[in-house]
Design a protein around this motif. Structure first.
Motif, short mmCIF file in Angstrom:
data_model
loop_
_atom_site.label_atom_id
_atom_site.label_comp_id
_atom_site.label_asym_id
_atom_site.label_seq_id
_atom_site.Cartn_x
_atom_site.Cartn_y
_atom_site.Cartn_z
N SER A 56 0.81 -1.22 0.00
CA SER A 56 0.00 0.00 0.00
C SER A 56 0.84 1.26 0.00
N GLY A 57 2.05 1.19 0.53
CA GLY A 57 2.91 2.36 0.60
C GLY A 57 2.56 3.25 1.78
N GLY A 58 3.42 4.20 2.06
CA GLY A 58 3.19 5.17 3.12
C GLY A 58 3.14 4.56 4.50
N ARG A 59 2.29 5.12 5.35
CA ARG A 59 2.18 4.65 6.73
C ARG A 59 1.77 3.17 6.83
N PRO A 60 0.79 2.72 6.02
CA PRO A 60 0.47 1.28 6.08
C PRO A 60 1.67 0.39 5.76
N ALA A 61 2.50 0.81 4.83
CA ALA A 61 3.69 0.02 4.50
C ALA A 61 4.64 -0.05 5.68
N ARG A 62 4.80 1.06 6.37
CA ARG A 62 5.69 1.06 7.53
C ARG A 62 5.15 0.14 8.62
N ILE A 63 3.85 0.16 8.83
CA ILE A 63 3.23 -0.73 9.82
C ILE A 63 3.42 -2.19 9.40
N GLY A 64 3.20 -2.48 8.13
CA GLY A 64 3.39 -3.84 7.63
C GLY A 64 4.83 -4.30 7.77
N LEU A 65 5.77 -3.43 7.46
CA LEU A 65 7.19 -3.78 7.61
C LEU A 65 7.55 -4.02 9.06
N LEU A 66 7.01 -3.21 9.97
CA LEU A 66 7.27 -3.44 11.40
C LEU A 66 6.69 -4.78 11.85
#
Length: 120
Positions: A56-66
């Motif tokens: 999804s990119g952006g903040r959702p991507a950061r949450i997914g990566l975490l």
């Protein structure tokens, strides 16, 4: 992979046999094989949601990566030494992706230094 194992009837009974701690093996064998469809189904759903978040990119991507990083830390800490090696490689890649995702769009990457001054 997990979906194909689940579809073929694999109950994951031997997955934790090489775990670093006996209590992990005992807990896994007491819980997962008897309810493998439920727990591996949850794992498949988790992996799918994390993948969608990352794409999804952006903040959702950061949450997914975490979430992916946390998953691989747990995998590396508690299960076999082989999975520790696998998790270490994946953690390097995931942390680099998270770092790249956190960089603002259009921000310069590495800069060359010439005569002590940073060049754009």
């Amino acid at each position: 992979m997990n979906a194909s194992f689940l579809a073929s009837g694999d109950d994951y009974s031997g997955f934790a046999d090489d775990a670093k701690f006996g209590w992990v093996t005992q807990a896994w064998n007491a819980v997962v094989p008897a309810n493998h469809a439920f727990f591996i189904g949850l794992l498949i759903a988790f992996e799918a949601v994390v993948g969608i978040l990352i794409l999804s990119g952006g903040r959702p991507a950061r949450i997914g990566l975490l979430c992916a990083i946390a998953f691989h830390v747990a995998l590396g800490l508690f299960f076999s030494w082989f999975l520790t090696g696998y998790a270490a490689v994946m953690l390097v890649a995931l942390v680099l992706l998270l770092r790249a995702e956190r960089r603002p769009a259009g921000a310069p990457g590495l800069r060359r230094v010439r005569h002590g001054l940073a060049q754009p």
